[in-house]
Motif scaffolding. Structure first.
Motif, PDB file in Angstrom:
ATOM      1  N   SER A 190     -74.383  25.531  50.389  1.00 34.64           N
ATOM      2  CA  SER A 190     -73.787  25.266  49.507  1.00 34.64           C
ATOM      3  C   SER A 190     -74.080  23.365  49.340  1.00 34.64           C
ATOM      4  CB  SER A 190     -72.969  25.925  49.259  1.00 34.64           C
ATOM      5  OG  SER A 190     -72.614  25.187  47.902  1.00 34.64           O
ATOM      6  N   PRO A 191     -74.890  23.025  47.916  1.00 30.38           N
ATOM      7  CA  PRO A 191     -74.291  21.655  47.905  1.00 30.38           C
ATOM      8  C   PRO A 191     -73.586  21.080  47.036  1.00 30.38           C
ATOM      9  CG  PRO A 191     -75.574  23.055  46.087  1.00 30.38           C
ATOM     10  CD  PRO A 191     -75.939  23.989  47.208  1.00 30.38           C
ATOM     11  N   GLY A 192     -72.669  22.302  46.558  1.00 32.45           N
ATOM     12  CA  GLY A 192     -71.148  21.978  46.651  1.00 32.45           C
ATOM     13  C   GLY A 192     -70.182  21.524  47.929  1.00 32.45           C
ATOM     14  N   ASN A 193     -70.711  22.451  48.979  1.00 35.28           N
ATOM     15  CA  ASN A 193     -69.948  22.163  49.816  1.00 35.28           C
ATOM     16  C   ASN A 193     -70.059  20.742  50.199  1.00 35.28           C
ATOM     17  OD1 ASN A 193     -67.957  24.889  50.364  1.00 35.28           O
ATOM     18  ND2 ASN A 193     -69.562  25.686  51.130  1.00 35.28           N
TER      19      ASN A 193
ATOM     20  N   ALA B 127     -80.292  20.032  59.676  1.00 30.55           N
ATOM     21  CA  ALA B 127     -81.617  21.307  59.204  1.00 30.55           C
ATOM     22  C   ALA B 127     -81.252  21.135  57.521  1.00 30.55           C
ATOM     23  CB  ALA B 127     -81.325  22.079  59.709  1.00 30.55           C
ATOM     24  N   PRO B 128     -80.302  20.876  56.536  1.00 29.67           N
ATOM     25  CA  PRO B 128     -79.947  21.617  55.545  1.00 29.67           C
ATOM     26  C   PRO B 128     -80.697  22.163  54.577  1.00 29.67           C
ATOM     27  CG  PRO B 128     -80.353  19.240  54.700  1.00 29.67           C
ATOM     28  CD  PRO B 128     -80.840  19.489  56.657  1.00 29.67           C
ATOM     29  N   GLU B 129     -80.297  23.621  53.796  1.00 35.44           N
ATOM     30  CA  GLU B 129     -81.125  24.090  53.319  1.00 35.44           C
ATOM     31  C   GLU B 129     -81.279  23.842  51.906  1.00 35.44           C
ATOM     32  OE1 GLU B 129     -79.958  28.710  54.377  1.00 35.44           O
ATOM     33  OE2 GLU B 129     -80.030  28.160  56.549  1.00 35.44           O
ATOM     34  N   VAL B 130     -80.201  23.037  52.215  1.00 40.53           N
ATOM     35  CA  VAL B 130     -80.505  22.138  50.178  1.00 40.53           C
ATOM     36  C   VAL B 130     -79.874  21.093  50.500  1.00 40.53           C
ATOM     37  CG1 VAL B 130     -79.117  24.701  49.122  1.00 40.53           C
ATOM     38  CG2 VAL B 130     -77.648  22.925  50.112  1.00 40.53           C
TER      39      VAL B 130
ATOM     40  N   GLU C 286     -75.000  18.823  41.871  1.00 37.61           N
ATOM     41  CA  GLU C 286     -73.723  19.411  42.551  1.00 37.61           C
ATOM     42  C   GLU C 286     -73.256  18.603  43.441  1.00 37.61           C
ATOM     43  OE1 GLU C 286     -72.576  23.590  43.636  1.00 37.61           O
ATOM     44  OE2 GLU C 286     -74.456  23.584  43.499  1.00 37.61           O
ATOM     45  N   ALA C 287     -74.174  18.085  44.750  1.00 38.30           N
ATOM     46  CA  ALA C 287     -73.140  17.639  46.219  1.00 38.30           C
ATOM     47  C   ALA C 287     -72.692  16.468  45.401  1.00 38.30           C
ATOM     48  CB  ALA C 287     -74.680  17.503  46.599  1.00 38.30           C
ATOM     49  N   LEU C 288     -73.536  15.359  44.507  1.00 38.76           N
ATOM     50  CA  LEU C 288     -72.893  14.141  44.514  1.00 38.76           C
ATOM     51  C   LEU C 288     -71.560  14.682  43.308  1.00 38.76           C
ATOM     52  CD1 LEU C 288     -75.809  12.253  43.268  1.00 38.76           C
ATOM     53  CD2 LEU C 288     -74.259  11.747  45.298  1.00 38.76           C
ATOM     54  N   SER C 289     -71.586  15.672  42.143  1.00 36.94           N
ATOM     55  CA  SER C 289     -69.931  15.316  41.666  1.00 36.94           C
ATOM     56  C   SER C 289     -69.366  16.120  41.699  1.00 36.94           C
ATOM     57  CB  SER C 289     -70.714  16.779  40.537  1.00 36.94           C
ATOM     58  OG  SER C 289     -70.041  17.136  40.199  1.00 36.94           O
ATOM     59  N   MET C 290     -69.548  16.811  43.424  1.00 35.34           N
ATOM     60  CA  MET C 290     -68.884  17.254  44.105  1.00 35.34           C
ATOM     61  C   MET C 290     -67.391  16.376  45.275  1.00 35.34           C
ATOM     62  SD  MET C 290     -67.542  20.487  42.944  1.00 35.34           S
ATOM     63  CE  MET C 290     -66.542  21.342  43.875  1.00 35.34           C
ATOM     64  N   ALA C 291     -68.282  15.098  45.289  1.00 33.68           N
ATOM     65  CA  ALA C 291     -68.028  14.245  46.158  1.00 33.68           C
ATOM     66  C   ALA C 291     -66.848  13.483  45.339  1.00 33.68           C
ATOM     67  CB  ALA C 291     -69.438  13.171  46.566  1.00 33.68           C
TER      68      ALA C 291
ATOM     69  N   LEU D 232     -66.232  26.209  54.455  1.00 35.57           N
ATOM     70  CA  LEU D 232     -66.778  25.225  54.619  1.00 35.57           C
ATOM     71  C   LEU D 232     -65.834  23.938  54.387  1.00 35.57           C
ATOM     72  CD1 LEU D 232     -69.041  23.730  56.500  1.00 35.57           C
ATOM     73  CD2 LEU D 232     -70.637  23.746  54.891  1.00 35.57           C
ATOM     74  N   ALA D 233     -65.603  23.509  53.553  1.00 40.39           N
ATOM     75  CA  ALA D 233     -65.559  22.581  52.710  1.00 40.39           C
ATOM     76  C   ALA D 233     -63.597  21.989  53.432  1.00 40.39           C
ATOM     77  CB  ALA D 233     -66.028  21.998  51.565  1.00 40.39           C
ATOM     78  N   GLN D 234     -63.271  22.955  53.002  1.00 38.64           N
ATOM     79  CA  GLN D 234     -61.857  23.629  53.135  1.00 38.64           C
ATOM     80  C   GLN D 234     -61.330  23.864  54.630  1.00 38.64           C
ATOM     81  OE1 GLN D 234     -61.445  27.468  51.820  1.00 38.64           O
ATOM     82  NE2 GLN D 234     -60.072  26.651  49.830  1.00 38.64           N
ATOM     83  N   SER D 235     -62.789  24.338  56.052  1.00 38.09           N
ATOM     84  CA  SER D 235     -62.555  23.750  57.554  1.00 38.09           C
ATOM     85  C   SER D 235     -62.554  22.374  57.143  1.00 38.09           C
ATOM     86  CB  SER D 235     -63.177  24.613  57.668  1.00 38.09           C
ATOM     87  OG  SER D 235     -63.624  25.910  57.744  1.00 38.09           O
TER      88      SER D 235
END
Length: 259
Positions: A16-19, A39-42, A48-53, A148-151
């Motif tokens: 997940s790019p969000g995670n 080895a990211p799958e996204v 989305e990743a930049l937005s969540m960061a 994942l991100a919470q962990s």
């Protein structure tokens, strides 16, 4: 040197790019900066990743990607996997808070990788081979799996608290420099081959016992000197298994020194 800089947070096959973006934000919130992606799958740098960061885009953009866990932790001395699952290779798992203080006491002389598996499955048994220690975040038995991100946030938070405790303590722990993780892994592979050669490990499933040995060495930690001894034992065992024992018997019979 800031002790926080000794920690790398490694995301393995994130889905997940969000995670990914949220993980960058989480570690920056807690004072860490080293994010690594295996080895990211996204795309780890997607919109989305930049937005969540949010304001941790610098951490996300600096994050490097690697083809394998081994490549991602090549500069680390200690690798710590996270898991919420039970299983035959996960018996040595320790609670996060207890482990965080131990890791904080080790950080002065060692770079440490905290490794997280993909969202759907967590780290596989094969990937656990790259982890010297295992930690678990205590959670409800009704729903143990944590996002994942919470962990990442929980681990970063506990490490921050532990590092603050170590830095505030008048009695500083002795800084023992451990051997690089890649050299430890290579030595354990040599040990496995030598134990296979003498029939100690079953050929159909040598990893079953090797997981136990990895756990022993992972909990204790190995210095470069100790690793040299392990390598020496592995080499001599292999030599003896391949016919060297006859030379030893001949020396003994002749009253000669064995070494």
């Amino acid at each position: 040197m800031k002790l926080q800089d000794q920690f790398a947070f490694v995301l393995v096959r994130p889905q997940s790019p969000g995670n990914i973006g949220s993980s960058a934000r989480a570690i920056k919130n807690m004072g860490f900066r080293d994010l690594r992606i295996v080895a990211p799958e996204v795309s780890p740098h997607s919109r989305e990743a930049l937005s969540m960061a949010v304001h941790a885009r610098d951490v996300l953009q600096a994050a490097k990607t690697y083809p394998s866990i081994g490549d991602g932790v090549v500069d680390c001395s200690l690798t710590v996997g996270t898991t919420c699952r039970a299983g035959p290779y996960r018996e040595a798992v320790r609670p996060l808070r207890e482990s965080a203080l131990q890791l904080a006491n080790t950080a002065a002389a060692n770079r440490i990788a905290i490794i997280f598996g993909p969202e759907a499955t967590g780290l596989s048994n094969h990937e656990l081979r790259f982890c010297h220690r295992l930690i678990v975040i205590p959670s409800s038995s009704e729903y143990a799996s944590i996002n994942l991100a919470q962990s990442v946030m929980l681990c970063a938070y506990e490490l921050r608290l532990a590092l603050a405790q170590v830095e505030a303590s008048a009695a500083k722990p002795e800084a023992i420099e451990l051997a690089p993780a890649t050299e430890v892994d290579a030595a354990l592979e040599r040990l496995k081959e030598s134990l296979l050669a003498i029939g100690f490990l079953p050929e159909e499933n040598p990893e079953h016992l090797m997981f136990a040995l990895r756990g022993i060495f992972g909990r204790s930690g190995l210095t470069t000197r100790e690793l040299d001894i392990i390598n020496g034992i592995a080499a001599h065992t292999r030599w003896a298994a391949e016919g060297g024992h006859r030379a030893l018997q001949a020396k003994r019979a002749a009253g000669k020194k064995l070494r």
